[in-house]
Design a protein around this motif. Structure first.
Motif, short mmCIF file in Angstrom:
data_model
loop_
_atom_site.label_atom_id
_atom_site.label_comp_id
_atom_site.label_asym_id
_atom_site.label_seq_id
_atom_site.Cartn_x
_atom_site.Cartn_y
_atom_site.Cartn_z
N MET A 119 -3.02 4.65 -2.08
CA MET A 119 -4.18 4.49 -1.21
C MET A 119 -4.57 5.82 -0.56
N GLY A 135 0.12 3.92 4.70
CA GLY A 135 0.65 3.03 3.67
C GLY A 135 1.95 2.37 4.10
N SER A 176 0.85 -1.19 0.00
CA SER A 176 0.00 0.00 0.00
C SER A 176 0.88 1.24 0.00
#
Length: 509
Positions: free
Chosen positions: A283, A336, A254
Motif C-alpha cells: 500500500m 500498513g 495492508s
C-alpha cells in the motif's frame, strides 16, 4: 411464582414478538431485558409493559457477541437462578406450572423442548426437531461461553434435567427473515472461527451434506415447499459459513514496504524499478534514509511522479551509521498492518510481497531469501539486465522446499537456554506485523555502526513470545554487490546483544 428466578432476555428489533414474550413471563420475580441497539418499536413496547409491571428492568449495550451479552444480562440479575429466553420465544403456560413445582437443585441445568415455527407452523423436521435447549440454571454454577454466535452454557459436572413443557419459538415468518438471519449468523460464525482451516471444497461439502440430511434424512420433504426452503437455506448457511471463513482467512493485511538507504542512488534506483514490477504492490513504500544527500532526494521525487503506490521519504540527519533509528522512524510512520523491510541494495523478485504474505502470521518474524550477486552480475543488473536471466539454484521459487524449510525452521526463546547466537539473521529481507514490533519498542537505538542490530531485535521478539521462521526459495531478493560496511563497532554491538540475551529483555529501553 414461589421460586426467586430472574429472566434474562436479549433483544434487537423484536417488535413483532417481544410483547407476547414479556406477557408470558410476567409472573417471574425479575425480568432483565438487555437491548442491542434496536431501531424499531421494541423499546417502546417494553416500556409500556414496564409501566404495568415493575419486575422489568431495561438495559442497553452495543453488540459484543451473544455469549458476552448474555453474561452481561446475568450480571444485572439479583437472583441466583436464571431463566434465559430469546425475544422471539414464548414460555407456554404448562411450562410455567412445571417450573413452579420444581425443587430447584443448583447441580442441575434444566432443558426445555422448543417448538420451532415457520410461518406459524410447527416444523418437526429439517433438524428443527426434537430441539431441547438449556434455559434454567444457577448462575453460581454455570455461565455462557464467549462465542460471538452459537453460544452455549459452560458448567462443571452438572446434571441436565429435561422438562416436559417448554417454549414456542417464532423462528421465521418468511424466506426474507430466514435468509437475513442466515447471512448474519454465518458472518459472525466466520469471524468467531477466523484462522481455522476452510476451503471452497469444504464449503460445498458441508452445504451439500446439510441439504441432503435435512431434506431427506431429517424428513423436510414431508413439509412441502416449507421443508424445501428451510433445508435449502440451512444448506446455504453451512456453505456461506465456510465460504466467508475462507475469504476472511484469505484477506491480506495492508503492507508497508520499508527500504533503507544511504547515498546509494544507483542501487536504490534498481530497487524502486523492481518494486514497480511487483505482481502485488504494497500500500506504500517508505524510503528510510540515514542521511543521504540531495541526489537521493531528487531520485525519489522523480519516481514519485509515476510510482504505482504511495512513495514516502523518511529522512534523518547524517550523524554516522544509525540504522536502528531510521528504521524506527519509518516503522512508526508506516500505516500498513504488516512491515516488510529490505535494504536499498535488494532487487525484488515479482512475487516478493505475495510470498511474504502467504507465510505471514502474528507473533512471527519472517526471514526472507537472499540471493547474493557477484560484481559482474551486479553490473549486468545496473546496465538494465533482468534478474530472470541469472541462473542460481537459490533464485528458483519452489513452494515444496519453501514449505518444508518454513515448517522445520521455527526458533523460539528457549533457543537461548543452550546457545546465545542465532546464525543467519539479516535485516536486508525480513517481515513482521507492526503490532508485534511495537511490543518490543522497535529496533535498539543504542546500536551505532554496523552489526548485531537485527539479531538483537529478533532476540527481543522471541522473548516477547514470538518466533523466527525462515523463508527460502520464496520471498526472493537479489543482493547487489558492494564493499562491506565497516565492522569497527561489531564487538561493542555484540556486547549489547549479549546483555539482551542475559536479561531476556523485550524492550530495549
Amino acid at each position: 411464582m414461589k421460586s426467586k428466578i430472574s429472566v434474562c432476555i436479549l433483544v434487537k428489533n423484536a417488535q413483532n414478538t417481544i410483547k407476547e414474550c414479556l406477557e408470558s413471563l410476567k409472573s417471574f420475580d425479575e425480568i432483565i431485558l438487555l437491548d442491542n441497539e434496536s431501531s424499531d418499536d421494541t423499546l417502546k413496547i417494553a416500556s409500556e409493559f414496564q409501566s404495568k409491571f415493575d419486575n422489568l428492568k431495561i438495559y442497553s449495550s452495543e453488540f459484543i457477541g451473544f455469549g458476552a451479552l448474555k453474561n452481561l444480562a446475568i450480571s444485572y440479575a439479583r437472583n441466583d437462578w436464571i431463566f434465559s429466553i430469546d425475544s422471539d420465544e414464548v414460555l407456554e403456560a404448562k411450562a410455567i406450572d412445571e417450573i413452579e413445582n420444581l425443587s430447584l437443585n443448583p447441580q442441575n441445568i434444566y432443558a426445555m423442548p422448543r417448538k420451532n415455527l415457520y410461518k406459524g407452523q410447527w416444523i418437526k423436521a429439517c433438524g428443527w426437531y426434537p430441539d431441547y435447549v438449556l434455559r434454567l440454571f444457577n448462575k453460581n454454577q454455570a455461565k455462557f461461553n464467549s462465542n460471538f454466535v452459537h453460544e452455549s452454557l459452560e458448567s462443571k459436572d452438572l446434571n441436565i434435567v429435561k422438562l416436559k413443557n417448554g417454549l414456542r419459538h417464532y423462528a421465521y415468518n418468511d424466506i426474507y427473515s430466514l435468509i437475513e438471519k442466515m447471512q448474519r449468523y454465518s458472518t459472525l460464525w466466520a469471524q468467531q472461527n477466523s484462522g481455522k482451516n476452510s476451503s471452497i471444497f469444504k464449503a460445498v461439502l458441508h452445504g451439500g451434506f446439510k441439504f441432503v440430511r435435512d431434506y431427506a434424512f431429517k424428513k423436510g420433504f414431508l413439509y412441502g415447499y416449507k421443508g424445501f426452503v428451510i433445508s435449502f437455506c440451512n444448506a446455504l448457511g453451512a456453505f456461506f459459513k465456510y465460504t466467508k471463513l475462507y475469504e476472511l482467512n484469505s484477506k491480506k493485511p495492508s503492507v508497508s514496504l520499508i527500504i533503507t538507504t544511504y547515498n546509494s542512488e544507483k542501487y536504490l534506483e534498481q530497487v524502486l524499478k523492481s518494486v514497480q514490477n511487483l505482481d502485488y504492490l504494497p500500500m506504500e513504500v517508505l524510503i528510510a534514509d540515514d542521511g543521504s544527500g540531495v541526489a537521493t532526494k531528487n531520485l525519489i521525487e522523480r519516481f514519485k511522479s509515476n510510482f504505482p503506490c504511495k512513495l514516502r521519504h523518511i529522512w534523518q540527519e547524517d550523524k554516522g551509521f544509525r540504522l536502528s533509528q531510521i528504521r524506527n522512524k519509518a516503522i512508526n510512520s508506516a500505516v500498513g498492518e504488516y512491515i516488510i523491510n529490505i535494504d536499498g541494495d535488494m532487487i525484488l523478485e515479482p512475487n516478493f510481497i505475495l510470498d511474504h504474505l502467504k507465510f505471514a502470521k502474528k507473533k512471527q518474524f519472517l526471514q526472507g531469501s537472499r540471493v547474493v550477486l557477484d560484481e559482474s552480475q551486479t553490473g549486468f543488473i545496473i546496465q538494465g539486465g533482468d534478474t530472470s536471466e541469472i541462473k542460481n539454484f537459490k533464485s528458483k521459487r519452489n513452494i515444496l522446499l519453501a514449505n518444508l524449510i518454513y515448517k522445520s525452521s521455527a526458533v523460539r526463546a528457549n533457543f537461548f537456554k543452550k546457545r546465545d547466537f542465532i546464525k543467519g539473521i539479516r535485516g536486508c529481507n525480513m517481515s513482521f506485523y507492526k503490532s508485534d514490533c511495537d511490543e518490543t519498542g522497535g529496533f535498539n537505538e543504542n546500536f551505532i555502526g554496523w552489526g548485531r542490530e537485527d539479531s538483537e531485535f529478533v532476540a527481543r521478539f522471541l522473548f516477547s513470545g514470538g518466533e523466527l521462521r525462515r523463508l527460502k526459495f520464496f520471498g526472493i531478493a537479489y543482493h547487489l554487490y558492494h564493499a562491506e560496511n565497516s565492522r569497527a563497532m561489531l564487538e561493542e554491538n555484540h556486547q549489547i546483544y549479549l546483555k539482551t540475551i542475559r536479561e531476556k529483555r523485550v524492550k530495549w529501553r
